[in-house]
Design a protein around this motif. Structure first.
Motif, PDB file in Angstrom:
ATOM      1  N   GLU A  50       0.357 -83.973  -6.909  1.00 23.89           N
ATOM      2  CA  GLU A  50      -0.920 -84.424  -6.373  1.00 23.89           C
ATOM      3  C   GLU A  50      -1.471 -83.332  -5.467  1.00 23.89           C
ATOM      4  N   PRO A  51      -2.641 -82.782  -5.775  1.00 27.31           N
ATOM      5  CA  PRO A  51      -3.196 -81.736  -4.916  1.00 27.31           C
ATOM      6  C   PRO A  51      -3.615 -82.316  -3.569  1.00 27.31           C
ATOM      7  N   GLN A  52      -3.427 -81.551  -2.523  1.00 26.99           N
ATOM      8  CA  GLN A  52      -3.917 -81.961  -1.212  1.00 26.99           C
ATOM      9  C   GLN A  52      -5.246 -81.275  -0.949  1.00 26.99           C
ATOM     10  N   PHE A  53      -6.258 -82.048  -0.642  1.00 21.04           N
ATOM     11  CA  PHE A  53      -7.577 -81.519  -0.342  1.00 21.04           C
ATOM     12  C   PHE A  53      -7.654 -81.179   1.146  1.00 21.04           C
ATOM     13  N   VAL A  54      -8.814 -80.771   1.610  1.00 21.25           N
ATOM     14  CA  VAL A  54      -8.998 -80.457   3.017  1.00 21.25           C
ATOM     15  C   VAL A  54     -10.154 -81.285   3.553  1.00 21.25           C
ATOM     16  N   SER A  55      -9.972 -81.850   4.743  1.00 21.43           N
ATOM     17  CA  SER A  55     -11.052 -82.608   5.391  1.00 21.43           C
ATOM     18  C   SER A  55     -11.614 -81.781   6.532  1.00 21.43           C
ATOM     19  N   MET A  56     -12.924 -81.853   6.685  1.00 23.05           N
ATOM     20  CA  MET A  56     -13.628 -81.055   7.696  1.00 23.05           C
ATOM     21  C   MET A  56     -14.852 -81.828   8.162  1.00 23.05           C
ATOM     22  N   ALA A  57     -15.450 -81.357   9.227  1.00 23.91           N
ATOM     23  CA  ALA A  57     -16.673 -81.993   9.710  1.00 23.91           C
ATOM     24  C   ALA A  57     -17.771 -81.903   8.651  1.00 23.91           C
ATOM     25  N   ARG A  58     -18.642 -82.883   8.622  1.00 28.87           N
ATOM     26  CA  ARG A  58     -19.703 -82.914   7.619  1.00 28.87           C
ATOM     27  C   ARG A  58     -20.600 -81.684   7.708  1.00 28.87           C
ATOM     28  N   ASP A  59     -20.779 -81.138   8.930  1.00 27.30           N
ATOM     29  CA  ASP A  59     -21.647 -79.972   9.091  1.00 27.30           C
ATOM     30  C   ASP A  59     -20.879 -78.651   9.108  1.00 27.30           C
ATOM     31  N   HIS A  60     -19.626 -78.684   8.667  1.00 24.76           N
ATOM     32  CA  HIS A  60     -18.853 -77.435   8.564  1.00 24.76           C
ATOM     33  C   HIS A  60     -19.527 -76.526   7.527  1.00 24.76           C
ATOM     34  N   PRO A  61     -19.610 -75.214   7.783  1.00 30.16           N
ATOM     35  CA  PRO A  61     -20.275 -74.314   6.815  1.00 30.16           C
ATOM     36  C   PRO A  61     -19.690 -74.394   5.405  1.00 30.16           C
ATOM     37  N   ALA A  62     -18.369 -74.652   5.302  1.00 29.58           N
ATOM     38  CA  ALA A  62     -17.747 -74.704   3.971  1.00 29.58           C
ATOM     39  C   ALA A  62     -18.025 -76.010   3.244  1.00 29.58           C
ATOM     40  N   ASP A  78     -10.747 -71.504  11.598  1.00 31.13           N
ATOM     41  CA  ASP A  78     -10.605 -72.890  12.043  1.00 31.13           C
ATOM     42  C   ASP A  78      -9.214 -73.156  12.600  1.00 31.13           C
ATOM     43  N   ARG A  79      -9.158 -74.131  13.492  1.00 33.42           N
ATOM     44  CA  ARG A  79      -7.877 -74.700  13.880  1.00 33.42           C
ATOM     45  C   ARG A  79      -7.492 -75.741  12.836  1.00 33.42           C
ATOM     46  N   TRP A  80      -6.199 -75.900  12.620  1.00 34.03           N
ATOM     47  CA  TRP A  80      -5.696 -76.922  11.712  1.00 34.03           C
ATOM     48  C   TRP A  80      -4.963 -77.970  12.534  1.00 34.03           C
ATOM     49  N   THR A  81      -4.955 -79.197  12.059  1.00 32.33           N
ATOM     50  CA  THR A  81      -4.193 -80.240  12.732  1.00 32.33           C
ATOM     51  C   THR A  81      -3.264 -80.910  11.729  1.00 32.33           C
ATOM     52  N   PRO A  99      -3.530 -69.484  11.822  1.00 28.25           N
ATOM     53  CA  PRO A  99      -4.496 -70.157  12.702  1.00 28.25           C
ATOM     54  C   PRO A  99      -3.798 -70.950  13.803  1.00 28.25           C
ATOM     55  N   PRO A 100      -4.526 -71.287  14.860  1.00 29.36           N
ATOM     56  CA  PRO A 100      -3.984 -72.218  15.851  1.00 29.36           C
ATOM     57  C   PRO A 100      -3.753 -73.580  15.189  1.00 29.36           C
ATOM     58  N   VAL A 101      -2.692 -74.266  15.577  1.00 36.82           N
ATOM     59  CA  VAL A 101      -2.353 -75.563  14.987  1.00 36.82           C
ATOM     60  C   VAL A 101      -2.262 -76.605  16.094  1.00 36.82           C
ATOM     61  N   LEU A 102      -2.922 -77.728  15.883  1.00 33.11           N
ATOM     62  CA  LEU A 102      -2.884 -78.848  16.809  1.00 33.11           C
ATOM     63  C   LEU A 102      -2.024 -79.948  16.209  1.00 33.11           C
ATOM     64  N   HIS A 103      -1.038 -80.407  16.934  1.00 34.57           N
ATOM     65  CA  HIS A 103      -0.185 -81.496  16.466  1.00 34.57           C
ATOM     66  C   HIS A 103      -0.756 -82.814  16.971  1.00 34.57           C
ATOM     67  N   ALA A 132     -13.810 -84.819  12.864  1.00 33.65           N
ATOM     68  CA  ALA A 132     -15.207 -85.265  12.865  1.00 33.65           C
ATOM     69  C   ALA A 132     -16.050 -84.478  13.863  1.00 33.65           C
ATOM     70  N   LEU A 133     -15.441 -84.040  14.967  1.00 35.01           N
ATOM     71  CA  LEU A 133     -16.167 -83.284  15.992  1.00 35.01           C
ATOM     72  C   LEU A 133     -16.165 -81.783  15.724  1.00 35.01           C
ATOM     73  N   GLY A 134     -15.559 -81.356  14.609  1.00 36.87           N
ATOM     74  CA  GLY A 134     -15.540 -79.942  14.265  1.00 36.87           C
ATOM     75  C   GLY A 134     -14.504 -79.143  15.029  1.00 36.87           C
ATOM     76  N   GLU A 135     -13.524 -79.829  15.647  1.00 33.68           N
ATOM     77  CA  GLU A 135     -12.501 -79.143  16.421  1.00 33.68           C
ATOM     78  C   GLU A 135     -11.330 -78.679  15.568  1.00 33.68           C
ATOM     79  N   ALA A 136     -11.244 -79.178  14.347  1.00 29.09           N
ATOM     80  CA  ALA A 136     -10.113 -78.809  13.482  1.00 29.09           C
ATOM     81  C   ALA A 136     -10.420 -79.217  12.052  1.00 29.09           C
TER      82      ALA A 136
END
Length: 317
Positions: free
Chosen positions: A170-182, A196-199, A222-226, A237-241
């Motif tokens: 099963e491929p894992q997708f990536v979630s990001m803020a709706r207004d993320h450039p990507a 980007d930071r990853w969490t 990248p910086p990683v947030l646990h 959702a806030l574009g922090e990760a």
């Protein structure tokens, strides 16, 4: 201080997870509380049981000796409780105890099981740790365990369990803020997320190791947030990760979910059954529920119809 079974269970959890944080999550206590408990146990026994460092907690020679005596006692008490509960459940009527890591297919699966087993009482346990669910199944506390295995981080399956692969990859997708450039892209490159930071949730078996392997292979550090799932959702959702996510994840107005080019992150999905528990019917119902969940998720549906192959239950999409 007299040692009790709960103290021995705490020592085993620390040894199994290699981390006070993960052990505390498994035991349902706070990390400071577990740290204090460990210090009291060590004081009572007169020596250090674990060394603590950047790589985690590791048993000392004294710790290995104590664990060697503790594990049979903990396993015996666990088996006693499981057998007693199973006997009580049989006396009260038919029951099916289901364990699962988080999945969008879970609700549909339970609905199908209830329809196929009218009158049965179905109990549910959701846990971030596949390892904890498999051990609970082997110990007789669960009948079925629907779990995932991060690619490159194989699960240790206890003896006696029977399992079938639901989805091979099963491929894992990536979630990001709706207004993320990507987010304007249909498929995202890891390079698009280089700044980007990853969490990740460190309590999910293999998640951080699997992500770190993929990021390192792409030349990223990248910086990683646990954080747990709910905190991570707020950060994203806030574009922090940004974060890896299941392709069946449902839509949100404040987030975008996109496939990663080349599908570098993946998991394998399994259904395991305890000895004596039928597997064929639950597996068939789970496969149907997973297929429904996959087709409801627009990014996953598009990925599948563009030629992506997840597993047997996704044939003929």
């Amino acid at each position: 201080m007299e040692l009790e079974v709960r103290h021995l269970r705490a020592l085993c959890a620390i040894a199994d997870t290699g981390s006070l944080h993960k052990a505390a999550r498994r035991l349902g206590v706070s990390q400071p509380s577990l740290t204090t408990q460990l210090r009291r146990i060590e004081n009572a026994l007169g020596g250090e049981l674990f060394t603590r460092g950047r790589t985690g907690c590791h048993p000392t020679p004294l710790g290995r000796t104590v664990l060697g005596r503790a594990r049979p006692l903990v396993d015996g008490m666990t088996a006693l409780v499981a057998e007693t509960r199973a006997a009580a459940a049989r006396a009260e009527g038919p029951a099916l105890r289901v364990g699962s890591t988080a999945s969008r297919a879970l609700a549909g699966w339970l609905r199908r099981l209830r329809q196929g087993l009218p009158g049965s009482d179905i109990a549910l346990r959701v846990d971030v740790s596949a390892t904890a669910l498999l051990r609970a199944t082997a110990a007789g506390r669960l009948d079925l365990a629907f779990v995932h295995e991060v690619e490159g981080c194989p699960l240790r399956v206890p003896d006696g369990l029977r399992g079938r692969v639901l989805v091979e990859r099963e491929p894992q997708f990536v979630s990001m803020a709706r207004d993320h450039p990507a987010a304007v892209r249909e498929v995202v490159d890891l390079a698009d997320l280089a700044h980007d930071r990853w969490t990740v949730d460190p309590a999910v078996d293999g998640e951080w190791d699997g992500l770190r392997r993929v990021l390192t292979a792409a030349g990223l550090d990248p910086p990683v947030l646990h954080a747990d799932y709910h905190t991570a959702a707020s950060l994203i959702a806030l574009g922090e990760a940004v974060a890896p996510c299941q392709p069946t994840s449902g839509p949100r107005e404040d987030m975008a979910i996109r496939p990663l080019r080349g599908d570098p992150l993946a998991v394998r999905l399994f259904l395991f059954a305890a000895p004596g528990v039928p597997l064929d019917r639950p597996y068939a119902e789970l496969a149907a529920a997973y297929r429904e969940a996959a087709l409801r998720a627009a990014p996953y549906r598009s990925w599948l119809r563009a030629g992506g192959t997840a597993g047997p239950c996704m044939m003929a999409v």
